[in-house]
Design a protein around this motif. Sequence first.
Motif, PDB file in Angstrom:
ATOM      1  N   TYR A  46       0.970  -1.411  -0.038  1.00  0.00           N
ATOM      2  CA  TYR A  46       0.226   0.245  -0.134  1.00  0.00           C
ATOM      3  C   TYR A  46       0.738   0.974   0.234  1.00  0.00           C
ATOM      4  CZ  TYR A  46      -3.662  -3.213   0.991  1.00  0.00           C
ATOM      5  OH  TYR A  46      -5.003  -3.912   0.665  1.00  0.00           O
ATOM      6  N   SER A  47       0.799   2.118  -0.991  1.00  0.00           N
ATOM      7  CA  SER A  47       1.409   3.068  -1.112  1.00  0.00           C
ATOM      8  C   SER A  47       1.158   4.315   0.234  1.00  0.00           C
ATOM      9  CB  SER A  47       0.920   4.825  -2.499  1.00  0.00           C
ATOM     10  OG  SER A  47      -0.187   4.862  -1.857  1.00  0.00           O
ATOM     11  N   ALA A  48       2.137   5.882   0.257  1.00  0.00           N
ATOM     12  CA  ALA A  48       1.477   6.064   1.120  1.00  0.00           C
ATOM     13  C   ALA A  48      -0.028   7.028   1.722  1.00  0.00           C
ATOM     14  CB  ALA A  48       2.288   7.376   1.584  1.00  0.00           C
ATOM     15  N   GLU A  49      -0.572   7.233   0.168  1.00  0.00           N
ATOM     16  CA  GLU A  49      -1.693   7.865   0.198  1.00  0.00           C
ATOM     17  C   GLU A  49      -3.176   6.306   0.628  1.00  0.00           C
ATOM     18  OE1 GLU A  49       0.344   8.457  -1.946  1.00  0.00           O
ATOM     19  OE2 GLU A  49       1.043  10.060  -1.824  1.00  0.00           O
ATOM     20  N   GLY A  50      -2.377   5.217   0.179  1.00  0.00           N
ATOM     21  CA  GLY A  50      -3.208   4.070   0.443  1.00  0.00           C
ATOM     22  C   GLY A  50      -3.389   3.176  -0.554  1.00  0.00           C
ATOM     23  N   ALA A  51      -2.902   3.632  -1.270  1.00  0.00           N
ATOM     24  CA  ALA A  51      -3.778   3.244  -2.866  1.00  0.00           C
ATOM     25  C   ALA A  51      -2.544   1.653  -2.977  1.00  0.00           C
ATOM     26  CB  ALA A  51      -2.837   3.437  -4.364  1.00  0.00           C
ATOM     27  N   MET A  52      -3.320   0.306  -3.380  1.00  0.00           N
ATOM     28  CA  MET A  52      -3.203  -0.717  -3.295  1.00  0.00           C
ATOM     29  C   MET A  52      -2.569  -1.023  -4.245  1.00  0.00           C
ATOM     30  SD  MET A  52      -4.984  -4.201  -3.996  1.00  0.00           S
ATOM     31  CE  MET A  52      -6.639  -4.115  -2.483  1.00  0.00           C
ATOM     32  N   LEU A  53      -0.960  -1.920  -4.219  1.00  0.00           N
ATOM     33  CA  LEU A  53       0.134  -1.460  -5.314  1.00  0.00           C
ATOM     34  C   LEU A  53       0.228  -3.384  -5.149  1.00  0.00           C
ATOM     35  CD1 LEU A  53       2.888   1.521  -4.275  1.00  0.00           C
ATOM     36  CD2 LEU A  53       1.103   1.035  -5.632  1.00  0.00           C
ATOM     37  N   TYR A  54       0.582  -3.470  -6.682  1.00  0.00           N
ATOM     38  CA  TYR A  54       1.390  -5.358  -6.515  1.00  0.00           C
ATOM     39  C   TYR A  54       3.121  -4.942  -6.672  1.00  0.00           C
ATOM     40  CZ  TYR A  54      -2.778  -6.835  -6.471  1.00  0.00           C
ATOM     41  OH  TYR A  54      -4.133  -7.779  -5.509  1.00  0.00           O
ATOM     42  N   SER A  55       3.933  -5.345  -6.599  1.00  0.00           N
ATOM     43  CA  SER A  55       4.981  -5.249  -6.271  1.00  0.00           C
ATOM     44  C   SER A  55       5.693  -6.912  -6.516  1.00  0.00           C
ATOM     45  CB  SER A  55       6.127  -5.111  -5.050  1.00  0.00           C
ATOM     46  OG  SER A  55       7.171  -5.103  -5.415  1.00  0.00           O
ATOM     47  N   LYS A  56       6.159  -6.652  -7.558  1.00  0.00           N
ATOM     48  CA  LYS A  56       6.684  -8.085  -8.544  1.00  0.00           C
ATOM     49  C   LYS A  56       8.321  -7.935  -8.412  1.00  0.00           C
ATOM     50  CE  LYS A  56       5.430  -9.661 -12.390  1.00  0.00           C
ATOM     51  NZ  LYS A  56       5.597 -10.613 -13.844  1.00  0.00           N
ATOM     52  N   ARG A  57       9.300  -9.397  -7.103  1.00  0.00           N
ATOM     53  CA  ARG A  57      10.218  -9.093  -6.873  1.00  0.00           C
ATOM     54  C   ARG A  57      10.863 -10.611  -7.065  1.00  0.00           C
ATOM     55  NH1 ARG A  57      10.639  -6.355  -1.691  1.00  0.00           N
ATOM     56  NH2 ARG A  57      12.785  -8.524  -0.894  1.00  0.00           N
ATOM     57  N   GLN A  58      12.251  -9.882  -7.850  1.00  0.00           N
ATOM     58  CA  GLN A  58      13.376 -11.046  -8.633  1.00  0.00           C
ATOM     59  C   GLN A  58      14.175 -10.885  -7.946  1.00  0.00           C
ATOM     60  OE1 GLN A  58      12.530 -10.154 -13.005  1.00  0.00           O
ATOM     61  NE2 GLN A  58      10.451 -11.627 -12.814  1.00  0.00           N
ATOM     62  N   THR A  59      14.919 -12.090  -8.109  1.00  0.00           N
ATOM     63  CA  THR A  59      16.354 -12.032  -7.651  1.00  0.00           C
ATOM     64  C   THR A  59      16.779 -13.322  -8.481  1.00  0.00           C
ATOM     65  OG1 THR A  59      16.131 -11.651  -5.262  1.00  0.00           O
ATOM     66  CG2 THR A  59      18.100 -12.794  -6.029  1.00  0.00           C
ATOM     67  N   GLY A  60      17.973 -12.678  -9.589  1.00  0.00           N
ATOM     68  CA  GLY A  60      18.273 -13.305 -10.188  1.00  0.00           C
ATOM     69  C   GLY A  60      17.859 -13.977 -11.582  1.00  0.00           C
ATOM     70  N   HIS A  61      16.000 -13.609 -12.068  1.00  0.00           N
ATOM     71  CA  HIS A  61      15.847 -14.410 -12.674  1.00  0.00           C
ATOM     72  C   HIS A  61      15.700 -13.167 -14.057  1.00  0.00           C
ATOM     73  CE1 HIS A  61      10.988 -14.882 -13.960  1.00  0.00           C
ATOM     74  NE2 HIS A  61      11.154 -16.243 -13.477  1.00  0.00           N
ATOM     75  N   ILE A  62      16.437 -13.902 -14.934  1.00  0.00           N
ATOM     76  CA  ILE A  62      16.637 -13.591 -15.893  1.00  0.00           C
ATOM     77  C   ILE A  62      16.564 -14.179 -17.103  1.00  0.00           C
ATOM     78  CG2 ILE A  62      18.938 -12.406 -15.064  1.00  0.00           C
ATOM     79  CD1 ILE A  62      19.796 -14.170 -15.882  1.00  0.00           C
ATOM     80  N   TYR A  63      16.217 -13.582 -19.057  1.00  0.00           N
ATOM     81  CA  TYR A  63      16.329 -14.127 -19.685  1.00  0.00           C
ATOM     82  C   TYR A  63      17.399 -13.574 -20.764  1.00  0.00           C
ATOM     83  CZ  TYR A  63      15.004  -9.222 -22.090  1.00  0.00           C
ATOM     84  OH  TYR A  63      15.118  -7.989 -21.912  1.00  0.00           O
ATOM     85  N   ARG A  64      17.642 -14.173 -21.592  1.00  0.00           N
ATOM     86  CA  ARG A  64      18.480 -13.929 -22.329  1.00  0.00           C
ATOM     87  C   ARG A  64      17.883 -13.983 -23.959  1.00  0.00           C
ATOM     88  NH1 ARG A  64      20.748 -17.108 -18.203  1.00  0.00           N
ATOM     89  NH2 ARG A  64      22.995 -16.852 -17.813  1.00  0.00           N
ATOM     90  N   SER A  65      18.883 -13.235 -24.961  1.00  0.00           N
ATOM     91  CA  SER A  65      18.014 -12.756 -25.637  1.00  0.00           C
ATOM     92  C   SER A  65      19.366 -12.517 -26.948  1.00  0.00           C
ATOM     93  CB  SER A  65      17.417 -11.709 -25.984  1.00  0.00           C
ATOM     94  OG  SER A  65      17.500 -10.793 -25.640  1.00  0.00           O
ATOM     95  N   TRP A  66      19.402 -12.067 -28.032  1.00  0.00           N
ATOM     96  CA  TRP A  66      21.149 -11.765 -29.055  1.00  0.00           C
ATOM     97  C   TRP A  66      20.795 -10.372 -28.473  1.00  0.00           C
ATOM     98  CZ3 TRP A  66      20.370  -7.728 -32.256  1.00  0.00           C
ATOM     99  CH2 TRP A  66      19.152  -6.862 -32.431  1.00  0.00           C
TER     100      TRP A  66
END
Length: 239
Positions: A46-66
């Motif tokens: 929840y933000s300081a103003e009370g809005a609901m938020l969604y936080s996607k947290r990642q550690t070492g979660h990667i993709y590879r491409s050219w």
Amino acid sequence: MSVQALGKPVRISKESRFSHFWSQRGEWVEEPNCRRGGESGVQRLYSAEGAMLYSKRQTGHIYRSWLYPFGRPTVLREFDAIEALRQVGVGVPEVVFCGAERDANREWQALLVTKALDGFEDLNQWYAKGGRERHGELAHELLLQEIGATLARMHLARWQHSCLYGKHIFVRISGEGAQARVDVALLDLEKARRRWTAYGAAQHDMKQLRRHSSFESADWQKLVYFYQAVFGSTIKGLE
């Protein structure tokens, strides 16, 4: 790596935004899963103003491409897709913050914080909770039309969702019958990517949606009709 940020939900310096959001903790709505060489999960904040938020947290979660042979956090690809789709009129969550940094061990830590879609529910839940019966057949037809138009706009921009299930299509309906207002938004875009052709993106996503949805045959045909009217051509194999 520089931090990308949109909006100022709290009064903190630009340099401190990543640390601020990384330190936040909330209820897990998607428990961390281990894949792509790391972990990824989603918490409700929840933000300081009370809005609901969604936080996607990642550690070492990667993709590879050219372009990124050594790996890049998947939330940065999701952020790219969200911003691109917003520009072509596709409903997506509002980004509050997106950024990535390496920790002391040179492992990626990454965040994507978005505002909740107020009043929306995923398409599967909408049907399961009796949305069709509650709003009536005219509103349901408008819903199919808006879903079709939304997906067509995405594909015409050569963006492929790549994981298009009913649970990733969020809908909101206010009003009844022919006067109903219908809003549609797409979520979970971390696998989204640009294709060489709009047709290739369309074929992949629409066939995937058909396989993983429970649309009645007549409803599916209506959805395809509305989709193709905006897309501008017939997509083989959708019948």
